[in-house]
Design an enzyme around this catalytic site. Structure first.
Site, PDB file in Angstrom:
ATOM      1  N   TRP A 102       0.891  -1.291  -0.210  1.00  0.00           N
ATOM      2  CA  TRP A 102       0.409   0.039   0.109  1.00  0.00           C
ATOM      3  C   TRP A 102       1.020   1.545  -0.199  1.00  0.00           C
ATOM      4  CZ3 TRP A 102      -3.999  -0.354  -1.846  1.00  0.00           C
ATOM      5  CH2 TRP A 102      -5.660  -2.290  -1.878  1.00  0.00           C
ATOM      6  N   ASP A 178      -1.352   6.413   6.767  1.00  0.00           N
ATOM      7  CA  ASP A 178      -2.672   5.612   5.785  1.00  0.00           C
ATOM      8  C   ASP A 178      -2.746   5.305   7.072  1.00  0.00           C
ATOM      9  OD1 ASP A 178      -4.194   3.823   4.857  1.00  0.00           O
ATOM     10  OD2 ASP A 178      -3.007   3.718   2.990  1.00  0.00           O
ATOM     11  N   LYS A 202     -12.882  -1.325   6.636  1.00  0.00           N
ATOM     12  CA  LYS A 202     -12.181  -2.407   7.701  1.00  0.00           C
ATOM     13  C   LYS A 202     -12.730  -2.192   8.815  1.00  0.00           C
ATOM     14  CE  LYS A 202      -8.827  -1.826   4.157  1.00  0.00           C
ATOM     15  NZ  LYS A 202      -8.536  -3.042   4.220  1.00  0.00           N
TER      16      LYS A 202
HETATM   17  C1  LIG Z   1      -3.284  -0.123   4.481  1.00  0.00           C
HETATM   18  C2  LIG Z   1      -4.927   0.211   3.233  1.00  0.00           C
HETATM   19  N1  LIG Z   1      -4.324   1.340   2.288  1.00  0.00           N
HETATM   20  C3  LIG Z   1      -4.955   1.895   1.135  1.00  0.00           C
HETATM   21  C4  LIG Z   1      -5.680   0.680   0.514  1.00  0.00           C
HETATM   22  C5  LIG Z   1      -6.340   1.508  -0.484  1.00  0.00           C
HETATM   23  O1  LIG Z   1      -8.513   1.175  -0.572  1.00  0.00           O
HETATM   24  P1  LIG Z   1      -9.324   0.924  -1.329  1.00  0.00           P
HETATM   25  O2  LIG Z   1     -10.044   0.074  -1.695  1.00  0.00           O
HETATM   26  O3  LIG Z   1     -10.826   2.010  -0.229  1.00  0.00           O
HETATM   27  O4  LIG Z   1      -8.716   2.849  -2.249  1.00  0.00           O
HETATM   28  C6  LIG Z   1      -5.936  -0.849   1.447  1.00  0.00           C
HETATM   29  C7  LIG Z   1      -7.298  -1.952   1.005  1.00  0.00           C
HETATM   30  O5  LIG Z   1      -6.993  -2.852   1.458  1.00  0.00           O
HETATM   31  C8  LIG Z   1      -4.924  -0.459   2.370  1.00  0.00           C
HETATM   32  O6  LIG Z   1      -5.376  -2.304   2.846  1.00  0.00           O
END
Ligand SMILES: Cc1ncc(COP(=O)(O)O)c(C=O)c1O
Length: 367
Positions: A102, A178, A202
């Site tokens: 991520w 994040d 989540k």
């Molecule tokens: C730590 C983290 N950041 C970003 C995201 C991306 O999220 P989204 O699918 O809502 O864009 C996720 C998705 O699982 C994640 O676990």
């Protein structure tokens, strides 16, 4: 009706009590004769729902008054783009600590939009099995902010400390986090951050909603060429209603906040439950000859626990038998394989006990 135990990484399990309340309020919200889904976002009923949810979130996280709370959309991934637009207005470079997939996506998006970024530290060399220590994080002289991922959802790698974001000359810069897969899992010192953002799917509620918590002095750092809907100032000034917000997801998030306060008793209580759940699962993994987790002890995630089986041929039967036993979504992320059990707030201690019992039984029979 049977509700199975759901270990999905996201969209993830929601508290049954929340779903029941949503069910009870679905057709006729508090005697108003319509569903929350059908309400005007500018009407007084929805505005009350929105305001209540913010009050509750502020209380849960003890968010200081100089922070704005935004309920926006586009997934956490849209924030990968919105952040540099909001924070690079005065120039400088985005700095990152890279600890997994991520974080890498956040880096790539910033690079794609604005060219150069600086990676201040990375756990790539150790295969993302340990988070860099504070002294290994070296910001660039032109750092505009430092971004990190508190909990890497795929690798199950979590920071065990809040990094300090300081340029080599000692100037502090905003810390951006994040927190998609760990927000609300434990108390947090919000004052250490410039921006916290989290996709809802989540620990907050259903997909379609993103929570951004931003220190108000940072609202003036935006670039002029920013798309309107990215803008933290515009969202803050419009009460997150620049356009039609994700009203139903927002309402459900409010129910989750209420559940955390009333049923769980707040984030200290939640953290204790989460610690017990994670300890039980890691003990089952470490105590077995069949299962293994590669992450160093201090950085093991309490929310996402990846593990492999000593014999990969057993993975398929493991998943099939788990599903038949009512233990859902244990397959690891498609990019890394193996297994992963996500233990978000709504996953009960009983669910984890059922999982560890199953794992022990499977090992006895097949290991
Ligand atoms: C730590 C983290 N950041 C970003 C995201 C991306 O999220 P989204 O699918 O809502 O864009 C996720 C998705 O699982 C994640 O676990």
């Amino acid at each position: 009706m049977t509700r199975h135990y759901n270990f999905c990484a996201g969209p993830a399990a929601l508290p049954t009590a929340v779903l029941k309340r949503a069910r009870d309020e679905l057709l006729d919200y508090h005697g108003h004769g319509l569903s929350v889904m059908e309400m005007s976002h500018r009407g007084e009923d929805f505005v009350a729902i929105a305001e209540r949810s913010e009050v509750d979130l502020r209380e849960l996280l003890a968010i200081p008054d100089n922070y704005r709370v935004l309920f926006t959309q586009g997934g956490a991934s849209l924030q990968f783009a919105a952040l540099p637009y909001n924070l690079l207005g005065a120039g400088g470079r985005a700095n990152f600590v890279h600890t997994g997939i991520w974080g890498k996506k956040a880096i790539s998006e910033t690079r794609h939009l604005f060219g150069d970024v600086h990676v201040a530290a990375s756990s790539e060399e150790n295969g993302h099995s340990a988070v860099p220590r504070q002294q290994e994080i070296v910001l660039s002289a032109d750092a505009a902010y430092l971004h990190y991922t508190a909990n890497e959802t795929i690798g199950g790698l979590a920071f065990d400390y809040i990094p300090e974001a300081v340029r080599p000359d000692g100037t502090p810069v905003p810390l951006v986090c994040d927190m998609s897969s760990s927000i609300l899992s434990a108390p947090l010192d919000v004052a250490k951050f410039g921006v916290i953002y989290a996709g809802a799917q989540k620990n907050i509620g259903p997909a379609g909603l993103v929570v951004v918590i931003v220190r108000d002095d940072l609202l003036d750092r935006a670039r002029d060429d920013m798309p309107t809907l990215f803008g933290y100032r515009a969202l803050a000034e419009a009460g997150s209603m620049v356009n039609t917000p994700a009203t139903y997801s927002w309402y459900l998030a409010g129910l989750v906040f209420d559940w955390l306060k009333q049923d769980i008793g707040g984030l200290t209580a939640m953290a204790a439950i989460n610690a017990r759940k994670a300890a039980r699962l890691y003990a089952a993994i470490d105590g077995s000859g069949l299962y293994a987790n590669p992450v160093t002890l201090r950085n093991r995630s309490r929310m996402n626990v990846p593990f492999v089986l000593a014999d990969p041929r057993l993975e398929r039967p493991f998943l099939e038998e788990a599903e038949a036993a009512g233990l859902l979504n244990l397959k690891g992320h498609r990019s890394v394989g193996g297994m992963r059990a996500s233990l978000y707030n709504a996953v009960s201690e009983a669910a984890v006990e059922a999982l560890t019992d199953f794992m022990a039984d499977f090992e006895k029979r097949r290991g």
